[in-house]
Design a protein around this motif. Structure first.
Motif, PDB file in Angstrom:
ATOM      1  N   VAL A 114      43.648 -12.398 -16.341  1.00  0.00           N
ATOM      2  CA  VAL A 114      43.014 -12.399 -17.650  1.00  0.00           C
ATOM      3  C   VAL A 114      43.988 -12.384 -18.813  1.00  0.00           C
ATOM      4  CG1 VAL A 114      40.640 -11.652 -17.488  1.00  0.00           C
ATOM      5  CG2 VAL A 114      42.479  -9.990 -17.177  1.00  0.00           C
ATOM      6  N   ASN A 115      45.087 -11.651 -18.671  1.00  0.00           N
ATOM      7  CA  ASN A 115      45.960 -11.595 -19.850  1.00  0.00           C
ATOM      8  C   ASN A 115      46.647 -12.934 -20.084  1.00  0.00           C
ATOM      9  OD1 ASN A 115      47.509 -11.106 -17.546  1.00  0.00           O
ATOM     10  ND2 ASN A 115      49.098 -10.081 -18.737  1.00  0.00           N
ATOM     11  N   ILE A 116      46.934 -13.645 -18.989  1.00  0.00           N
ATOM     12  CA  ILE A 116      47.480 -14.994 -19.144  1.00  0.00           C
ATOM     13  C   ILE A 116      46.416 -15.901 -19.776  1.00  0.00           C
ATOM     14  CG2 ILE A 116      48.531 -16.956 -17.981  1.00  0.00           C
ATOM     15  CD1 ILE A 116      50.237 -14.538 -17.720  1.00  0.00           C
ATOM     16  N   LEU A 117      45.183 -15.773 -19.258  1.00  0.00           N
ATOM     17  CA  LEU A 117      44.097 -16.589 -19.803  1.00  0.00           C
ATOM     18  C   LEU A 117      43.962 -16.352 -21.298  1.00  0.00           C
ATOM     19  CD1 LEU A 117      41.248 -16.314 -17.148  1.00  0.00           C
ATOM     20  CD2 LEU A 117      42.613 -18.309 -17.712  1.00  0.00           C
ATOM     21  N   GLN A 118      44.061 -15.082 -21.689  1.00  0.00           N
ATOM     22  CA  GLN A 118      43.934 -14.761 -23.104  1.00  0.00           C
ATOM     23  C   GLN A 118      45.039 -15.428 -23.903  1.00  0.00           C
ATOM     24  OE1 GLN A 118      42.832 -10.880 -24.748  1.00  0.00           O
ATOM     25  NE2 GLN A 118      44.917 -10.697 -25.461  1.00  0.00           N
ATOM     26  N   ARG A 119      46.241 -15.388 -23.354  1.00  0.00           N
ATOM     27  CA  ARG A 119      47.354 -16.007 -24.084  1.00  0.00           C
ATOM     28  C   ARG A 119      47.188 -17.527 -24.154  1.00  0.00           C
ATOM     29  NH1 ARG A 119      52.521 -13.946 -21.379  1.00  0.00           N
ATOM     30  NH2 ARG A 119      51.499 -12.142 -20.467  1.00  0.00           N
ATOM     31  N   VAL A 120      46.701 -18.110 -23.051  1.00  0.00           N
ATOM     32  CA  VAL A 120      46.483 -19.555 -23.072  1.00  0.00           C
ATOM     33  C   VAL A 120      45.415 -19.890 -24.119  1.00  0.00           C
ATOM     34  CG1 VAL A 120      45.731 -21.568 -21.746  1.00  0.00           C
ATOM     35  CG2 VAL A 120      47.165 -19.828 -20.667  1.00  0.00           C
ATOM     36  N   ALA A 121      44.355 -19.084 -24.136  1.00  0.00           N
ATOM     37  CA  ALA A 121      43.272 -19.343 -25.090  1.00  0.00           C
ATOM     38  C   ALA A 121      43.789 -19.254 -26.517  1.00  0.00           C
ATOM     39  CB  ALA A 121      42.136 -18.351 -24.874  1.00  0.00           C
ATOM     40  N   ILE A 122      44.599 -18.250 -26.760  1.00  0.00           N
ATOM     41  CA  ILE A 122      45.141 -18.096 -28.112  1.00  0.00           C
ATOM     42  C   ILE A 122      46.118 -19.225 -28.419  1.00  0.00           C
ATOM     43  CG2 ILE A 122      46.655 -16.651 -29.525  1.00  0.00           C
ATOM     44  CD1 ILE A 122      45.216 -14.247 -28.209  1.00  0.00           C
ATOM     45  N   GLY A 123      46.958 -19.521 -27.441  1.00  0.00           N
ATOM     46  CA  GLY A 123      47.934 -20.578 -27.641  1.00  0.00           C
ATOM     47  C   GLY A 123      47.271 -21.920 -27.895  1.00  0.00           C
ATOM     48  N   ARG A 124      46.206 -22.183 -27.161  1.00  0.00           N
ATOM     49  CA  ARG A 124      45.514 -23.461 -27.285  1.00  0.00           C
ATOM     50  C   ARG A 124      44.953 -23.631 -28.697  1.00  0.00           C
ATOM     51  NH1 ARG A 124      40.447 -24.255 -23.451  1.00  0.00           N
ATOM     52  NH2 ARG A 124      39.590 -22.808 -24.965  1.00  0.00           N
ATOM     53  N   SER A 125      44.498 -22.512 -29.270  1.00  0.00           N
ATOM     54  CA  SER A 125      44.008 -22.576 -30.650  1.00  0.00           C
ATOM     55  C   SER A 125      45.157 -22.551 -31.640  1.00  0.00           C
ATOM     56  CB  SER A 125      43.075 -21.400 -30.934  1.00  0.00           C
ATOM     57  OG  SER A 125      41.928 -21.490 -30.153  1.00  0.00           O
ATOM     58  N   ALA A 126      46.159 -21.713 -31.351  1.00  0.00           N
ATOM     59  CA  ALA A 126      47.248 -21.509 -32.311  1.00  0.00           C
ATOM     60  C   ALA A 126      48.058 -22.772 -32.523  1.00  0.00           C
ATOM     61  CB  ALA A 126      48.157 -20.377 -31.831  1.00  0.00           C
ATOM     62  N   ILE A 127      48.119 -23.615 -31.495  1.00  0.00           N
ATOM     63  CA  ILE A 127      48.925 -24.826 -31.594  1.00  0.00           C
ATOM     64  C   ILE A 127      48.390 -25.734 -32.703  1.00  0.00           C
ATOM     65  CG2 ILE A 127      47.665 -26.302 -29.977  1.00  0.00           C
ATOM     66  CD1 ILE A 127      50.444 -26.987 -28.767  1.00  0.00           C
ATOM     67  N   MET A 128      47.112 -25.558 -33.040  1.00  0.00           N
ATOM     68  CA  MET A 128      46.514 -26.346 -34.108  1.00  0.00           C
ATOM     69  C   MET A 128      46.825 -25.739 -35.472  1.00  0.00           C
ATOM     70  SD  MET A 128      45.008 -28.583 -32.239  1.00  0.00           S
ATOM     71  CE  MET A 128      43.986 -29.443 -33.404  1.00  0.00           C
ATOM     72  N   GLU A 129      47.548 -24.629 -35.465  1.00  0.00           N
ATOM     73  CA  GLU A 129      47.857 -23.908 -36.697  1.00  0.00           C
ATOM     74  C   GLU A 129      46.623 -23.713 -37.564  1.00  0.00           C
ATOM     75  OE1 GLU A 129      51.057 -26.239 -38.122  1.00  0.00           O
ATOM     76  OE2 GLU A 129      52.386 -25.568 -36.523  1.00  0.00           O
ATOM     77  N   PRO A 130      45.629 -23.052 -37.018  1.00  0.00           N
ATOM     78  CA  PRO A 130      44.400 -22.856 -37.777  1.00  0.00           C
ATOM     79  C   PRO A 130      44.626 -21.827 -38.881  1.00  0.00           C
ATOM     80  CG  PRO A 130      44.263 -21.637 -35.738  1.00  0.00           C
ATOM     81  CD  PRO A 130      45.579 -22.364 -35.709  1.00  0.00           C
ATOM     82  N   ALA A 131      43.886 -21.985 -39.958  1.00  0.00           N
ATOM     83  CA  ALA A 131      43.983 -21.026 -41.055  1.00  0.00           C
ATOM     84  C   ALA A 131      43.292 -19.733 -40.653  1.00  0.00           C
ATOM     85  CB  ALA A 131      43.338 -21.606 -42.305  1.00  0.00           C
TER      86      ALA A 131
END
Lengths: 286, 318, 361
Positions: free
Chosen positions: C136-153
């Motif tokens: 789960v903690n990897i999944l969480q990081r992937v989920a965050i990374g997948r969104s963060a790569i778009m540099e969302p506001a």
């Protein structure tokens, strides 16, 4: 997800088109079944989508009542073919379901008959036409040709894969705790199966049986090869109906077609929930 | 509809319960599976041997001797060499392949398109769904008869066409070789698109909604979502659906035979129709047995190969 | 980065008003937790911010920009789903690259960005793993990374820890908070777990039944609940609330706690407001602030929970029940009479009729 208005319009348009394509063949047959002989065959402007003078004459005709319009004599009526279809499909279902359910339980719970899943899939894979020569010879030898019980036996075997796979997935889905509790109480395993498991499985059993019945009822090829006169089934009887005087007996055939088509359609809708499972040998559950 | 899980034949075959008294369980299991085993044996082993035996003879039900005496008519492997040179057989096989290559993709694409339209809820969904499934429940022979009527030259298909073009249309669908084949395929597509629709819809609703939303939030448009999320997730289901239709379509007989009887001439003669005719009209059963065996062997090889492939790329729940 | 303004936001599903009214200002770079029991409208609020649902009325602005009609793919929000919604049929790398790829970024550019984000999230060694068998903690990081790569506001997180083992939550909370410091984005975090909200959020918006109850820093919400709901919801256990009637005495304004037979004094600074309200009040104090005393509420012990570091003593029954939390074990046992008293400074007063906190002047 939210869909836009143009999409909704497109969706309904597409579905209505699909509905039209789906229903036209069915409705044409229904309409034909109620048409008097004068409207059966027509060309150009005379073609009628709905019977101008709806009549039950076609149904009366196939049951042997000659009418004013149809002065053709049938050498036998639809009564026996209907009986043949019913008896062979029902007892075929009984055979497939008994053997299939027992074997599915044996495999699901005790791991017996490991060869069955694959053997039965293979059985389904082969065109019936490619195994019918020996079957015809064997059935002749056993005096099963042109009998409803001979048909029932082959139907039972042909639909065994479906009965087996369906019941296997149902048993696999059934939690074992209740059975195990009964075992602890001292019931024998056979008693657990017949007194505990089977009663719990009444609904799945009914669905599987209906599914198998539809398949049996739908057969044409096997009956065509194994019955000749006495116990022909509805489709065989229907296909054989024609007359040198009137040519194709459209209305009469349509009436028979309607009689043959109604039960499986109703049953099919009743077991809609399990259709995916049945058709994919339990590989997909809905 | 709840989540869809896809498992493949060999999954879960081992029993999960350890019998309290192993012998009792094993004995009961054996007895329960016995009837099915007997039926399978009854329809496979003995007929197969009989078929093998007859296939090397000229035996026919008219030959006046029992099949067990067929050795008297031993013709070495003439049936098999005849088969290799039997152009009618090969063209029937080719026709079967053409029908399959047209019908199965058409059913798949139409079924998938319909399934996409049914993926979310909308008013009337249930009733539309039930009606659209009806064709696959119609007895195939009856469906054949429906299309036989529809494609009469004075029938409704021509009537609709004449309304469209605004003049009389009298196409003789079932007596033209090409058109008859088309008519037969139309009937098959009509009857079996619902099956594709049903299976693919089950797969489609099993695609996790959150992943679809996530893809949307990451900027994927509808087409991109379809190709990057939906299709990969439905791979197993698509393979199963296609496999079922390929297998069933290969056997095509009922609708076709009622519509055209394989005609005009041999224009719609598929492999099943061909065997049927040789069986019932030519009555050369030794030859039929050879054809049937050849088909069984080829299909078995294909089946084993396919099973191996599937077992390798086995995909468990989406 | 961007501030979020919710103005008179409402949402109804048919007859059901999921969100009755919502006005909330979330500052640029702030970590805001939307906290409340299930069905309080917090997820609805977030789905509207993400654009998954259209508001029935009201406006959503990101900075100056009105989001009405902007589809969810174009809002520039990163969204972490409750179950992470990782594309299980892809590798970690494909998951991270998904957004840029869909927007047609060049291959080299995608590789660079995936590399950078993987480095930051310590996912580099896992890039080519299939995403269906990750912890789960990897999944969480992937989920965050997948969104963060778009540099969302803006980052939206929908109960990301609710599927996680209790033991692992603390680790995940720390990790999340660190990530937020790294990214410095505006974050909206939906949760029903007050511990998560208290430990991570800059401010908490407490919601119930589709209505925003209070917005404030974790300590404000804890110390000065705006109403009875917040008082009971925040804290574990929640605030003790005893019904009573204000009365004048020679000690100043007191509250008559009726059947408990005591009349503790009310804080002086609240006296004018209580007098003005004229009516029954709820006398509130935190269980943690109760001390054993010589004089005070004397009540029978009904139940003692000893949970290691803390001991929760349940006193009395029914409406007049009080809980007291002690750091160390106290010798109380069931049936004994315990005398407890809250320090005057910790007493909070609520209007019994409206449920609202009575504030000084």
């Amino acid at each position: 997800m939210k869909r836009s208005v143009p999409f909704e319009i497109f969706r309904y348009a597409a579905i209505l088109a699909a509905m039209a394509v789906t229903l036209v063949p069915i409705l044409w047959m229904v309409s034909m079944a109620f048409k008097p002989i004068g409207e059966w065959s027509a060309t150009g402007a005379d073609l009628t989508w709905w019977p101008r003078q709806p009549t039950l004459a076609n149904f009366q005709f196939v049951f042997g009542h000659s009418t004013n319009d149809l002065i053709v004599a049938l050498d036998h009526t639809a009564v026996k073919p209907i009986l043949s279809s019913l008896l062979s499909a029902v007892f075929g279902t009984v055979i497939a379901m008994s053997a299939g359910t027992a074997a599915a339980y044996g495999l699901s719970r005790f791991g017996s008959g490991q060869n069955l899943p694959l053997a039965l899939i293979q059985l389904r894979l082969f065109p019936p036409m490619a195994v019918m020569i020996p079957v015809m010879i064997m059935w002749a030898f056993l005096n099963l040709n042109d009998t409803w019980w001979g048909l029932a036996l082959i139907y039972g075997i042909v639909t065994l894969p479906f009965a087996f796979w369906l019941m296997k997935t149902f048993f696999d889905d059934l939690p074992r705790e209740i059975e195990e509790a009964a075992l602890v109480e001292g019931c024998s395993r056979l008693r657990v199966f017949t007194r505990i498991t089977l009663p719990m499985m009444r609904a799945p059993l009914a669905s599987a049986a209906l599914f198998v019945f539809i398949l049996n009822w739908s057969d044409y090829l096997i009956a065509l090869l194994l019955t000749t006169r006495e116990w022909v089934t509805i489709p065989v009887y229907m296909a054989s109906l024609s007359s040198s005087m009137t040519g194709q007996l459209y209305g009469a055939k349509a009436a028979l077609g309607l009689i043959a088509a109604v039960p499986p359609v109703i049953m099919g809708i009743a077991i809609q929930r399990h259709l995916v499972r049945g058709l994919t040998f339990g590989a997909l559950k809905q | 509809m709840s989540a869809v899980t896809a498992t493949i034949a060999e999954d879960k075959m081992e029993a999960r319960t350890k019998p309290a008294t192993p012998n009792e369980g094993a004995r009961l299991g054996f007895r329960l599976t016995l009837p099915a085993q007997i039926l399978v044996l009854f329809i496979s082993a003995f007929p197969l041997l009989m078929q093998l035996y007859i296939s090397v003879t000229d035996w026919s039900p008219l030959s006046g001797i029992g099949w067990w005496n067929a050795w008297e008519m031993w013709n070495s492997f003439a049936n098999y060499t005849d088969l290799a040179a039997d152009t009618r057989f090969w063209s029937a096989l080719q026709r079967t392949a053409i029908v399959m290559l047209v019908c199965v993709p058409a059913e798949f694409l139409l079924g998938l398109a319909l399934a996409t339209l049914f993926a979310d809820d909308f008013p009337g969904k249930r009733i539309f769904y039930s009606i659209l499934l009806m064709p696959m429940m119609v007895v195939p022979a009856v469906a054949g008869y429906m299309f036989f009527m529809l494609f009469q030259s004075g029938g409704p298909v021509n009537d609709i066409l004449s309304r469209i073009v605004g003049g009389p249309v009298t196409i003789a669908w079932l007596s033209d070789p090409t058109l008859a084949l088309i008519a037969v395929m139309v009937a098959d597509i009509w009857q079996w698109t619902p099956l594709m629709f049903l299976i693919l819809l089950a797969g489609l609703v099993g695609v996790p909604e959150d992943q679809m939303k996530a893809a949307t939030l990451l900027g994927a448009n509808a087409w991109q979502r379809f190709t990057t999320i939906v299709l990969p997730k439905m791979k197993t289901i698509i393979i199963i659906a296609l496999a079922i239709r390929v297998i069933e379509n290969f056997k095509i007989f009922d609708t076709l035979y009622i519509m055209t009887g394989g005609g005009p001439g041999v224009a719609t003669e598929t492999i099943s129709v061909y065997i049927y005719k040789v069986t019932t009209q030519d009555l050369i059963w030794g030859y039929v047995a050879a054809i049937a065996l050849a088909i069984l062997i080829v299909l078995s090889i294909v089946a084993v190969y396919a099973m191996k492939r599937m077992a390798k790329g086995r995909e468990v729940p989406v | 980065m961007s501030a979020i303004h919710l103005k008179n936001l409402t949402k109804s599903f048919g007859d059901f008003a999921a969100l009755k009214t919502m006005d909330l200002e979330i500052a640029d770079g702030e970590f805001m937790a939307l906290l409340g029991p299930s069905g309080c409208g917090k997820s609805t609020t977030m789905n509207m911010i993400a654009g998954m649902e259209e508001p029935t009325s009201g406006r959503i602005l990101f900075g100056e920009r009105d989001m009405a009609g902007v589809p969810m793919g174009r809002r520039g929000v990163g969204f972490v789903f409750q179950n992470y919604a990782i594309f299980t049929h892809m590798t970690v790398r494909q998951n991270l690259a998904y957004g840029p790829k869909m927007r047609g970024a060049a291959k080299a550019e995608i590789d660079r960005r995936v590399g950078a984000i993987a480095e930051m999230l310590q996912l580099s060694p896992l890039l080519d793993r299939k995403a269906d068998r990750l912890s789960v903690n990897i999944l969480q990081r992937v989920a965050i990374g997948r969104s963060a790569i778009m540099e969302p506001a803006i980052f939206l997180l929908d109960e990301p820890l609710s599927n996680v083992d209790a033991a692992f939550r603390a680790v995940m909370r720390t990790e999340l908070k660190q990530l937020q410091r790294q990214f410095r984005q505006t974050m909206v975090y939906v949760t029903h777990d007050q511990l998560e909200a208290m430990t991570m959020a800059d401010r908490i918006a407490v919601m119930d039944h589709g209505v925003l109850q209070q917005v404030g820093t974790p300590l404000e919400v804890y110390n000065n609940p705006a109403n009875v709901f917040v008082a009971r919801f925040i804290g574990a256990p929640g605030m003790n609330l005893l019904k009573g009637m204000p009365a004048e005495s020679d000690r100043g304004l007191v509250v008559d706690l009726g059947p408990l037979g005591v009349t503790p004094p009310l804080p002086d600074e609240l006296a004018p407001a209580v007098r003005a309200a004229r009516g029954d009040v709820l006398y509130g104090f935190r269980p943690e602030q109760v001390t054993l005393a010589e004089r005070g509420l004397s009540m029978p012990v009904s139940f003692v929970e000893r949970i290691g570091a803390r001991t929760i003593v349940h006193l009395g029954e029914g409406e007049g029940a009080v809980k007291a939390v002690f750091e160390n074990d106290v010798g109380s046992s069931v049936g004994q009479i315990a005398v407890v008293a809250p320090p005057a400074s910790s007493v909070r007063v609520f209007d019994a009729a409206t449920g609202l906190a009575v504030k000084a002047g």
